[in-house]
Design an enzyme around this catalytic site. Sequence first.
Site, PDB file in Angstrom:
ATOM      1  N   ASP A  54       0.870  -1.171   0.000  1.00 60.49           N
ATOM      2  CA  ASP A  54       0.000   0.000   0.000  1.00 60.49           C
ATOM      3  C   ASP A  54       0.907   1.221   0.000  1.00 60.49           C
ATOM      4  OD1 ASP A  54      -2.863   0.481  -0.169  1.00 60.49           O
ATOM      5  OD2 ASP A  54      -2.580   1.744   1.584  1.00 60.49           O
ATOM      6  N   TYR A  78       1.101   9.349  -9.638  1.00 59.67           N
ATOM      7  CA  TYR A  78       1.575  10.730  -9.483  1.00 59.67           C
ATOM      8  C   TYR A  78       2.998  10.946 -10.021  1.00 59.67           C
ATOM      9  CZ  TYR A  78      -2.316  11.096  -6.131  1.00 59.67           C
ATOM     10  OH  TYR A  78      -3.557  11.096  -5.529  1.00 59.67           O
ATOM     11  N   HIS A 108      10.434   4.512  -3.298  1.00 64.80           N
ATOM     12  CA  HIS A 108       9.747   3.957  -2.128  1.00 64.80           C
ATOM     13  C   HIS A 108       9.537   2.447  -2.273  1.00 64.80           C
ATOM     14  CE1 HIS A 108       7.406   5.496  -5.388  1.00 64.80           C
ATOM     15  NE2 HIS A 108       6.363   4.770  -5.061  1.00 64.80           N
TER      16      HIS A 108
HETATM   17  P1  ITT Z   1      -3.610  -2.174  -5.306  1.00 65.93           P
HETATM   18  O1  ITT Z   1      -4.283  -1.690  -4.051  1.00 65.93           O
HETATM   19  O2  ITT Z   1      -4.428  -3.151  -6.073  1.00 65.93           O
HETATM   20  O3  ITT Z   1      -2.207  -2.684  -5.047  1.00 65.93           O
HETATM   21  P2  ITT Z   1      -3.784   0.625  -6.127  1.00 65.93           P
HETATM   22  O4  ITT Z   1      -3.479   1.311  -7.417  1.00 65.93           O
HETATM   23  O5  ITT Z   1      -5.167   0.761  -5.561  1.00 65.93           O
HETATM   24  O6  ITT Z   1      -3.405  -0.916  -6.316  1.00 65.93           O
HETATM   25  P3  ITT Z   1      -2.767   1.825  -3.686  1.00 65.93           P
HETATM   26  O7  ITT Z   1      -3.983   1.416  -2.936  1.00 65.93           O
HETATM   27  O8  ITT Z   1      -1.450   1.559  -3.047  1.00 65.93           O
HETATM   28  O9  ITT Z   1      -2.697   1.097  -5.097  1.00 65.93           O
HETATM   29  O10 ITT Z   1      -2.962   3.352  -4.083  1.00 65.93           O
HETATM   30  C1  ITT Z   1      -1.914   4.169  -4.223  1.00 65.93           C
HETATM   31  C2  ITT Z   1      -2.203   5.375  -5.068  1.00 65.93           C
HETATM   32  O11 ITT Z   1      -0.952   6.055  -5.198  1.00 65.93           O
HETATM   33  C3  ITT Z   1      -2.678   5.098  -6.490  1.00 65.93           C
HETATM   34  O12 ITT Z   1      -3.441   6.195  -6.941  1.00 65.93           O
HETATM   35  C4  ITT Z   1      -1.426   5.059  -7.302  1.00 65.93           C
HETATM   36  O13 ITT Z   1      -1.607   5.528  -8.622  1.00 65.93           O
HETATM   37  C5  ITT Z   1      -0.493   5.988  -6.525  1.00 65.93           C
HETATM   38  N1  ITT Z   1       0.842   5.375  -6.535  1.00 65.93           N
HETATM   39  C6  ITT Z   1       1.201   4.199  -5.954  1.00 65.93           C
HETATM   40  N2  ITT Z   1       2.485   3.926  -6.218  1.00 65.93           N
HETATM   41  C7  ITT Z   1       2.944   4.937  -6.991  1.00 65.93           C
HETATM   42  C8  ITT Z   1       4.167   5.204  -7.618  1.00 65.93           C
HETATM   43  O14 ITT Z   1       5.192   4.368  -7.532  1.00 65.93           O
HETATM   44  N3  ITT Z   1       4.283   6.319  -8.326  1.00 65.93           N
HETATM   45  C9  ITT Z   1       3.253   7.179  -8.453  1.00 65.93           C
HETATM   46  N4  ITT Z   1       2.045   6.992  -7.917  1.00 65.93           N
HETATM   47  C10 ITT Z   1       1.888   5.865  -7.183  1.00 65.93           C
END
Ligand code: ITT
Length: 193
Positions: free
Chosen positions: A68, A150, A176
């Site tokens: 997450d 992002y 990260h």
């Molecule tokens: P899962 O829960 O299925 O793994 P998700 O896209 O819903 O996928 P998250 O709940 O972790 O993932 O949400 C994180 C948000 O932050 C999501 O809008 C992503 O686009 C953004 N994000 C996550 N990792 C990122 C990265 O490496 N670079 C840029 N944005 C990121």
Amino acid sequence: MKLVFATNNQHKLTEVRSILGNKFEILSLADIGCNDDIPETAETLEGNASIKAWYVARNYGMNCFADDTGLEVEALDMRPGVYSARYAGSQKSSSDNMNKLLFELDKINNRKARFRTVISLIIDNEEKLFEGIVDGNIISEKLGDEGFGYDPLFKPLGYEQTFAQMDIDEKNKISHRGRAVEKLIAYLQKLED
Ligand code: ITT
């Protein structure tokens, strides 16, 4: 070792597979026949990573991990954080999320931000958490087409390019997620020794 990566995000899967190479066999949710949109109801990254990983461990009886991730912006009291995916609404459009971020930071000089990833790993019904953080700044226009989410707005500290201007290996080296996965690998390798 075989591990399920409990994500519906294809970009995360590609990044993590590229770091893990052939050290471990990573199965996707599709590979195990899981099409569920696992509800993320916790108020912390740790909580949501844990929910996703336990969902697979309990329902499929497999060792697995989940990630997450949140973007934490200093001038916004560390928002959007755990709500990064739904910042501009539940439809999860990255473009809408970035536009909202630019709007909220309009005329704000403090552009400091960080990405934070928490990985929950469940092996034999025991959980371990790993964290990865990268500091940087939010720039005022989107730059680059690589990566996802992002990335076009995030310039890591000490670099001239946004994550979306870097190729996957460059991003993975300092990101990260890359940092959290390195800790995961170190832990898994110790288990195998
Ligand atoms: P899962 O829960 O299925 O793994 P998700 O896209 O819903 O996928 P998250 O709940 O972790 O993932 O949400 C994180 C948000 O932050 C999501 O809008 C992503 O686009 C953004 N994000 C996550 N990792 C990122 C990265 O490496 N670079 C840029 N944005 C990121």
